[in-house]
Design a protein around this motif. Structure first.
Motif, short mmCIF file in Angstrom:
data_model
loop_
_atom_site.label_atom_id
_atom_site.label_comp_id
_atom_site.label_asym_id
_atom_site.label_seq_id
_atom_site.Cartn_x
_atom_site.Cartn_y
_atom_site.Cartn_z
N ASP A 48 0.86 -1.19 0.00
CA ASP A 48 0.00 0.00 0.00
C ASP A 48 0.89 1.24 0.00
N PHE A 49 0.95 1.93 -1.14
CA PHE A 49 1.82 3.10 -1.29
C PHE A 49 0.97 4.35 -1.58
N ASP A 50 1.29 5.43 -0.88
CA ASP A 50 0.58 6.71 -1.05
C ASP A 50 1.61 7.82 -0.88
N ASP A 51 1.89 8.58 -1.93
CA ASP A 51 2.97 9.56 -1.85
C ASP A 51 2.68 10.68 -0.86
N ASN A 92 -2.70 -7.92 -2.78
CA ASN A 92 -3.34 -6.60 -2.82
C ASN A 92 -2.27 -5.55 -3.11
N PHE A 93 -2.51 -4.75 -4.15
CA PHE A 93 -1.55 -3.72 -4.53
C PHE A 93 -2.29 -2.40 -4.70
N ARG A 94 -1.87 -1.39 -3.92
CA ARG A 94 -2.51 -0.07 -3.97
C ARG A 94 -1.44 1.00 -4.14
N ILE A 125 -5.08 1.78 -8.47
CA ILE A 125 -4.06 2.71 -8.93
C ILE A 125 -4.71 4.08 -9.15
N ARG A 126 -4.10 5.12 -8.59
CA ARG A 126 -4.46 6.50 -8.93
C ARG A 126 -3.16 7.24 -9.17
N SER A 127 -2.85 7.49 -10.42
CA SER A 127 -1.54 8.05 -10.75
C SER A 127 -1.67 8.93 -11.98
N CYS A 128 -1.29 10.18 -11.88
CA CYS A 128 -1.53 11.17 -12.93
C CYS A 128 -0.90 10.75 -14.26
N VAL A 129 -1.77 10.47 -15.22
CA VAL A 129 -1.38 10.21 -16.60
C VAL A 129 -0.25 9.19 -16.70
N SER A 130 -0.32 8.16 -15.90
CA SER A 130 0.67 7.08 -16.00
C SER A 130 0.08 5.94 -16.81
N GLN A 131 0.92 5.28 -17.59
CA GLN A 131 0.45 4.17 -18.40
C GLN A 131 0.43 2.88 -17.59
#
Length: 358
Positions: A48-51, A92-94, A125-131
């Motif tokens: 679980d990663f959150d910048d 589980n991958f976040r 996944i919530r990541s700005c304009v990442s492929q």
């Protein structure tokens, strides 16, 4: 009195289950507790990663503010993935990345690491304009997939036999046809949310099939005038739409319907849809921004005489088209002897923004 450490005596499986509820950056710090804890976090099945959370924690502990292009979060994610026990699957991958710049190819690398053992069940996944890599659409163990602010590589094959929940928000896909194929590749899909999904190519080939297992669908704002034919959602029990084609199917299971009036959804189309929902219990009309004329007087839709118990008008204004619409609903409820409370609200507060008929 001597304190007894009972928690550390618990089995590894129990301790790992407890640690799986922690953010990864906190789970990693448990290696400082004692030797007993050091081998545990690399065996966790949840990452679980959150910048934002990562930099806030570093600021609170070390007093360091985030700098532009700070690589420490990206370095931490790589270190956490590379330090794991390769024999333990990731289930589980976040990943939440709130910065404006793209993570580029990093997301692909991280997702492929999670997918390669083919046991991952939940990805968010919530990541700005990442492929995101095409491999994510061939993960046969995946049950929940939630993607926001990402771009799909062009894909031709989808194999998601276990997927039950699919949420897409602000997602770019090469073709609308590819999105339809994505839905077809999820044979047991039950829950669909698609908001602000956009495409380069809006052409559809052939007839759209109904999704047999789908229970709930929320489909909002693809692009005004473009939509997936509503037949795809004809088996659902809960449906929310803001665009719709004129070929309205029968909805044999629908009990909750919410329509956002805008674009292709007009009062006449809403009436046509109501006449095809014999089990409908609740209907919500969001009237914001509409200036259409409701056909008046109107007949009582079939669903009003069977199961319907509640009708809600949201963003109601005392303009002519809204008043005409409300009067029509009052007449429908009057005809069924169900309108005493609805008429009271309508007459006493005709300018209220939210009216419930029940």
């Amino acid at each position: 009195m001597t304190m007894v450490d009972r928690i550390s005596k618990l089995p590894d499986e129990v301790l790992c289950h407890i640690l799986s509820f922690l953010p990864t950056e906190e789970a990693v710090t448990t290696i400082l507790l004692s030797k007993r804890w050091r081998p545990l976090w690399p065996s966790l099945s949840t990452l679980d990663f959150d910048d934002f959370r990562f930099f806030r924690r570093r600021r609170d502990l070390q007093g360091k503010e985030k700098q532009n292009s700070d690589p420490s979060f990206i370095n931490f994610v790589y270190a956490a993935i590379l330090s794991r026990d390769l024999h333990q699957p990731i289930k589980n991958f976040r990943l939440i990345w709130g910065e404006s710049e793209s993570l580029g190819s990093h997301v692909k690398v991280w997702l492929n690491a999670a997918i390669q053992q083919r046991q991952v069940q939940n990805i968010k996944i919530r990541s700005c304009v990442s492929q995101v890599p095409c491999s994510i659409l061939k993960c046969t163990t995946l049950v929940v997939l939630k993607l926001s602010s990402v771009v799909f590589d062009d894909f031709s094959t989808v194999d998601l036999p276990s997927l039950k929940t699919l949420h897409l928000k602000s997602v770019l896909i090469e073709k609308l046809q590819s999105f339809v194929e994505l839905l077809y590749g999820c044979p047991i899909l039950e829950n669909l949310k698609a908001r602000d999904v956009s495409f380069y190519d809006y052409e559809l080939e052939g007839r759209v099939k109904s999704l047999p297992k789908l229970v709930r669908a929320e489909v909002l704002v693809f692009f005004q005038g473009y939509y997936i034919p509503v037949k795809a959602f004809s088996n659902v029990q809960f449906l929310l739409l803001d665009e719709c084609d004129a070929d309205i199917p029968v909805f044999p299971n629908l009990i909750y319907l919410e329509l956002l009036f805008g674009g292709s959804i007009k009062f006449s189309l809403a009436l046509d849809m109501l006449n095809r929902c014999s089990k409908l219990q609740t209907v919500v009309f969001n009237l914001d921004g509409r200036d259409d004329v409701w056909p008046y007087p109107c007949s009582v839709p079939e669903c009003f005489s069977s199961h319907l118990t509640k009708c809600i008008l949201e963003n109601f204004d005392a303009v002519e088209c809204h008043m005409r619409f409300a009067r029509c609903l009052v007449l429908c409820f009057c005809a069924l002897g169900l309108s005493s409370r609805a008429i009271y609200y309508f007459l006493e507060e005709p300018t209220r923004r939210h009216i419930t008929f029940s």
